[in-house]
Design a protein around this motif. Structure first.
Motif, PDB file in Angstrom:
ATOM      1  N   VAL A   1       0.907  -0.985  -0.130  1.00  0.00           N
ATOM      2  CA  VAL A   1      -0.096  -0.026   0.077  1.00  0.00           C
ATOM      3  C   VAL A   1       0.843   1.313   0.149  1.00  0.00           C
ATOM      4  O   VAL A   1       1.728   1.397   0.916  1.00  0.00           O
ATOM      5  N   LEU A   2       0.674   2.280  -0.873  1.00  0.00           N
ATOM      6  CA  LEU A   2       1.574   3.292  -1.025  1.00  0.00           C
ATOM      7  C   LEU A   2       1.191   4.295   0.042  1.00  0.00           C
ATOM      8  O   LEU A   2       0.380   4.814   0.252  1.00  0.00           O
ATOM      9  N   ASN A   3       2.578   4.522   0.636  1.00  0.00           N
ATOM     10  CA  ASN A   3       2.503   5.697   1.626  1.00  0.00           C
ATOM     11  C   ASN A   3       2.535   7.277   0.822  1.00  0.00           C
ATOM     12  O   ASN A   3       3.447   7.457   0.041  1.00  0.00           O
ATOM     13  N   LYS A   4       1.335   7.871   1.152  1.00  0.00           N
ATOM     14  CA  LYS A   4       1.109   9.324   0.569  1.00  0.00           C
ATOM     15  C   LYS A   4       2.374  10.136   0.621  1.00  0.00           C
ATOM     16  O   LYS A   4       2.361  10.921  -0.340  1.00  0.00           O
ATOM     17  N   ASN A   5       2.792   9.897   1.745  1.00  0.00           N
ATOM     18  CA  ASN A   5       4.033  11.108   2.012  1.00  0.00           C
ATOM     19  C   ASN A   5       5.145  10.998   0.895  1.00  0.00           C
ATOM     20  O   ASN A   5       5.995  11.880   0.581  1.00  0.00           O
ATOM     21  N   VAL A   6       5.433   9.693   0.632  1.00  0.00           N
ATOM     22  CA  VAL A   6       6.549   9.417  -0.511  1.00  0.00           C
ATOM     23  C   VAL A   6       6.240  10.257  -1.750  1.00  0.00           C
ATOM     24  O   VAL A   6       6.949  10.890  -2.291  1.00  0.00           O
ATOM     25  N   VAL A   7       4.979  10.278  -2.040  1.00  0.00           N
ATOM     26  CA  VAL A   7       4.505  11.001  -3.212  1.00  0.00           C
ATOM     27  C   VAL A   7       4.875  12.375  -2.997  1.00  0.00           C
ATOM     28  O   VAL A   7       5.218  13.317  -3.930  1.00  0.00           O
ATOM     29  N   GLU A   8       4.107  12.853  -1.747  1.00  0.00           N
ATOM     30  CA  GLU A   8       4.252  14.451  -1.451  1.00  0.00           C
ATOM     31  C   GLU A   8       5.599  14.849  -1.543  1.00  0.00           C
ATOM     32  O   GLU A   8       6.168  15.876  -2.108  1.00  0.00           O
ATOM     33  N   PHE A   9       6.577  14.046  -1.024  1.00  0.00           N
ATOM     34  CA  PHE A   9       8.038  14.215  -0.834  1.00  0.00           C
ATOM     35  C   PHE A   9       8.792  14.595  -2.341  1.00  0.00           C
ATOM     36  O   PHE A   9       9.309  15.454  -2.829  1.00  0.00           O
ATOM     37  N   ALA A  10       8.341  13.551  -3.308  1.00  0.00           N
ATOM     38  CA  ALA A  10       8.652  13.382  -4.644  1.00  0.00           C
ATOM     39  C   ALA A  10       8.325  14.769  -5.222  1.00  0.00           C
ATOM     40  O   ALA A  10       9.074  15.587  -5.970  1.00  0.00           O
ATOM     41  N   ILE A  11       6.964  15.089  -4.894  1.00  0.00           N
ATOM     42  CA  ILE A  11       6.215  16.228  -5.755  1.00  0.00           C
ATOM     43  C   ILE A  11       7.009  17.602  -5.189  1.00  0.00           C
ATOM     44  O   ILE A  11       7.579  18.313  -6.074  1.00  0.00           O
ATOM     45  N   ARG A  12       7.461  17.638  -3.931  1.00  0.00           N
ATOM     46  CA  ARG A  12       8.382  18.796  -3.377  1.00  0.00           C
ATOM     47  C   ARG A  12       9.506  18.959  -4.257  1.00  0.00           C
ATOM     48  O   ARG A  12       9.904  20.191  -4.525  1.00  0.00           O
TER      49      ARG A  12
ATOM     50  N   ASP B   1      -1.176  22.702  -3.378  1.00  0.00           N
ATOM     51  CA  ASP B   1      -1.316  22.918  -2.122  1.00  0.00           C
ATOM     52  C   ASP B   1       0.210  22.416  -1.497  1.00  0.00           C
ATOM     53  O   ASP B   1       0.757  23.317  -0.646  1.00  0.00           O
ATOM     54  N   VAL B   2       0.873  21.406  -2.307  1.00  0.00           N
ATOM     55  CA  VAL B   2       2.411  21.168  -1.899  1.00  0.00           C
ATOM     56  C   VAL B   2       3.281  22.522  -2.036  1.00  0.00           C
ATOM     57  O   VAL B   2       4.174  22.923  -1.341  1.00  0.00           O
ATOM     58  N   ARG B   3       2.824  23.004  -3.248  1.00  0.00           N
ATOM     59  CA  ARG B   3       3.854  24.481  -3.676  1.00  0.00           C
ATOM     60  C   ARG B   3       3.435  25.392  -2.707  1.00  0.00           C
ATOM     61  O   ARG B   3       4.454  26.148  -2.132  1.00  0.00           O
TER      62      ARG B   3
ATOM     63  N   ASN C   1       2.953  25.172   0.715  1.00  0.00           N
ATOM     64  CA  ASN C   1       3.703  24.896   1.862  1.00  0.00           C
ATOM     65  C   ASN C   1       5.260  24.765   1.578  1.00  0.00           C
ATOM     66  O   ASN C   1       5.986  24.148   2.523  1.00  0.00           O
ATOM     67  N   LEU C   2       5.553  24.865   0.344  1.00  0.00           N
ATOM     68  CA  LEU C   2       6.965  24.571  -0.001  1.00  0.00           C
ATOM     69  C   LEU C   2       8.073  25.592   0.775  1.00  0.00           C
ATOM     70  O   LEU C   2       7.789  26.786   0.789  1.00  0.00           O
ATOM     71  N   THR C   3       9.143  25.183   1.440  1.00  0.00           N
ATOM     72  CA  THR C   3       9.989  25.851   2.258  1.00  0.00           C
ATOM     73  C   THR C   3      10.681  26.920   1.055  1.00  0.00           C
ATOM     74  O   THR C   3      10.680  26.208  -0.168  1.00  0.00           O
ATOM     75  N   GLU C   4      11.047  27.964   1.364  1.00  0.00           N
ATOM     76  CA  GLU C   4      11.724  28.901   0.506  1.00  0.00           C
ATOM     77  C   GLU C   4      12.843  28.088  -0.182  1.00  0.00           C
ATOM     78  O   GLU C   4      13.699  27.728   0.590  1.00  0.00           O
ATOM     79  N   HIS C   5      13.084  28.474  -1.285  1.00  0.00           N
ATOM     80  CA  HIS C   5      14.152  27.614  -2.110  1.00  0.00           C
ATOM     81  C   HIS C   5      15.477  28.423  -1.730  1.00  0.00           C
ATOM     82  O   HIS C   5      15.651  29.442  -1.621  1.00  0.00           O
ATOM     83  N   PRO C   6      16.636  27.602  -1.355  1.00  0.00           N
ATOM     84  CA  PRO C   6      17.920  28.006  -0.868  1.00  0.00           C
ATOM     85  C   PRO C   6      18.490  29.498  -1.980  1.00  0.00           C
ATOM     86  O   PRO C   6      18.850  30.098  -1.301  1.00  0.00           O
ATOM     87  N   THR C   7      18.388  29.041  -3.081  1.00  0.00           N
ATOM     88  CA  THR C   7      18.643  30.007  -4.113  1.00  0.00           C
ATOM     89  C   THR C   7      17.770  31.535  -4.049  1.00  0.00           C
ATOM     90  O   THR C   7      18.482  32.445  -3.690  1.00  0.00           O
TER      91      THR C   7
END
Ligand code: ADP
Ligand code: MG
Ligand code: ZN
Length: 501
Positions: free
Chosen positions: A55-66, A302-304, A306-312
């Motif tokens: 069963v796929l862990n939803k967080n895996v998908v979210e992290f990949a999207i991030r 939604d992921v976008r 909540n995305l952390t500010e890009h280091p650059t």
């Protein structure tokens, strides 16, 4: 590359595996905790027992999207898991669940900075865009442990831990560029909170693909792939070795074998792992136990959001908002925790006053973070997350320095006190009487005393040896325990010495 090889050019593409910081594994509920006893974080699913279903862990998908969003990839509305079949003792199922023809992210890029500008320069001149071909989700395999008795043991704990694989375009042209690219990937993944970036523990691993060609050539040469490099230095070293080896083969009119290599760090050479003849045919096919992954636009947004500010982006903001030089902004944003610490202290600096003064204070915060904080972390061998200086302490020390309460010499002593006692800088200054002496009358007395006790030095000064002034300043500082205001001391010394003359 050797001098005599300057007509050649290297072509490099990296495949980076990043272990994801999810609490549980990709397809079962087992914990991903590192360092547990062997074979304790396992269940029928990650052991590959018959009849079980992943069963796929939803967080895996979210992290990949991030990661996909932070590298400007296209996020596929539909992606598909595939079985990658091979036999190995650390892979109980006999296949790895991965993605093949339809990965979750495609066609992105990262920017790397090619030359370091001199300290004080405000902008970076040369950046390079490195294409990201794809990012896909997959599960890790277990670990074989070869013990001293020549026996091989297997630890299944790592089986099923989620990874993303980030595949670059063959856009890199030197081992140093590969290094910069890998650092950037690591920095982004750590900022996003999806990977701890720990290369020693294998949280970030890299396969380096490399070929060489004559400069000006438009097609690529045959590549080799160096597998499983687990440090930045090894990536650079292995590529350097491999580039020179390939050029050597071509110079002898030989041909490069397309092969998979391993890096022998002790001997500093690459050696073949498996040749083309025995190369695996992974017989990929769509994973029948999992439905395709559907990602709708609202999830992406939604992921976008909540995305952390890009280091650059953060680095550029430090330059434009705080007036910091590129070099400082780059050092301060290298690690998210350092950038957070810096910004926390900047926010505690009192507002008001003119802009130049404000910027001066911020620059002082930057200097102290880059020198004293980083130095302290190194000394204690800790990361910024374990550095427990209460919020605003550095800022209030800088205020004391800027308003003249303490001298810069005393600020160093004060910092050491702060590191030891965990006390507020103001109360340390009061308790230890560290307030700067700026009163002219007080300083005049000390200056007169120092001059009268050092007549021969006064003679030298009179004879034109002006550097003796530094000696006098030192003496006054000594007499005041470093508390004298250097500006007042200098002026007073010059005044008194000219009177003597
Ligand atoms: P493979 O099918 O062997 O895995 P891919 O085409 O998927 O090869 O590419 C894998 C990696 O190798 C990518 O990072 C890509 O940029 C890089 N690559 C492909 N061709 C070359 C080449 N000729 N020289 C160097 N790197 C290459
Ligand atoms: Mg490959
Ligand atoms: Zn499990």
């Amino acid at each position: 590359m050797k001098e005599s090889h300057s007509q050649y050019e290297a072509v490099i593409g990296l495949e980076v595996h990043a272990q994801l910081l999810t609490d549980s594994k990709a397809f079962c509920g087992c914990t991903t905790k590192f360092g547990s006893d062997p074979n304790t974080n396992v269940c029928p699913i990650c052991l590959g027992l018959p009849g079980v279903l992943p069963v796929l862990n939803k967080n895996v998908v979210e992290f990949a999207i991030r990661m996909g969003l932070a590298t400007y990839c296209r996020i596929a509305p539909r992606s598909v898991f595939a079985r990658k079949n091979y036999f190995y003792p650390d892979l109980p199922k006999g296949y790895q669940i991965s993605q093949y023809e339809e990965p979750i992210c495609t066609a992105g890029y990262v920017k790397i900075d090619l030359d370091d500008p001199a300290p004080g320069e405000f902008f970076k001149k040369v950046t390079k865009r490195v294409g990201i071909t794809r990012i896909h989700m997959e599960e890790d395999a277990g670990k074989s442990i070869h013990d001293i008795d020549q026996e091989t043991l297997v630890d299944i704990n790592r089986c099923g831990i989620p990874l993303i694989e980030i595949v670059s375009e063959p856009d890199l042209r030197s081992p140093h560029e590969a290094y910069l690219y890998l650092r950037k990937i690591r920095q982004i993944a750590v900022y996003l909170g999806i990977c701890d970036g720990n290369m020693e523990e294998g949280s970030l691993r890299c396969d380096a693909n490399v070929s060489v060609r004559m400069k000006g050539e438009t097609s690529f040469g045959t590549k080799t792939e160096v597998k499983n490099l687990n440090s930045f230095r090894f990536v650079e070293k292995a590529l350097e070795y491999e580039i020179n080896r390939q050029i050597g083969v071509l110079e002898e009119r030989g041909a490069i074998d397309q092969e998979t290599l391993l890096w022998d760090a002790d001997r500093g050479i690459t050696y073949p792992m498996r040749s083309k003849e025995t190369a695996h045919d992974y017989r990929y096919f769509p994973e029948p136990d999992l439905v395709p992954v559907f990602v709708d636009q609202s999830w992406i947004e939604d992921v976008r959001k909540n995305l952390t500010e890009h280091p650059t982006t953060r680095r550029d903001r430090f330059i434009s908002d705080f007036g910091l030089p590129w070099y400082d902004a780059n050092v301060l944003t290298e690690e998210k925790g350092i950038a957070d610490f810096f910004e926390r202290e900047v926010n505690q600096i009192s507002k008001g006053g003119d802009q130049a003064k404000q910027k001066g204070k911020i620059k002082l915060v930057a200097n102290w973070v880059m020198a004293s904080v980083l130095n302290e972390l190194g000394k204690r061998k800790i990361t910024i997350d374990s550095f427990s200086l209460p919020s605003g302490r550095l800022a209030s020390m800088i205020e004391l320095l800027v308003d003249g309460t303490i001298s810069s010499r005393i600020s160093k002593q004060l910092w050491d006190e702060m590191m030891e006692s965990n006390e507020d800088p103001k109360s340390i200054v009061e308790r230890k009487g560290l307030t700067q002496i700026s009163d002219e009358g007080t300083i005049e007395k000390i200056v007169v005393d120092v001059l009268s006790r050092n007549q021969s030095q006064v003679e030298k000064y009179r004879a034109g040896e002006e550097k003796v002034l530094g000696f006098f300043v030192g003496q006054v500082m000594k007499a005041t325990g470093g508390k004298a205001n250097p500006g007042v001391v200098n002026a007073m010394l010059k005044k008194k010495l000219s009177e003597v003359r």
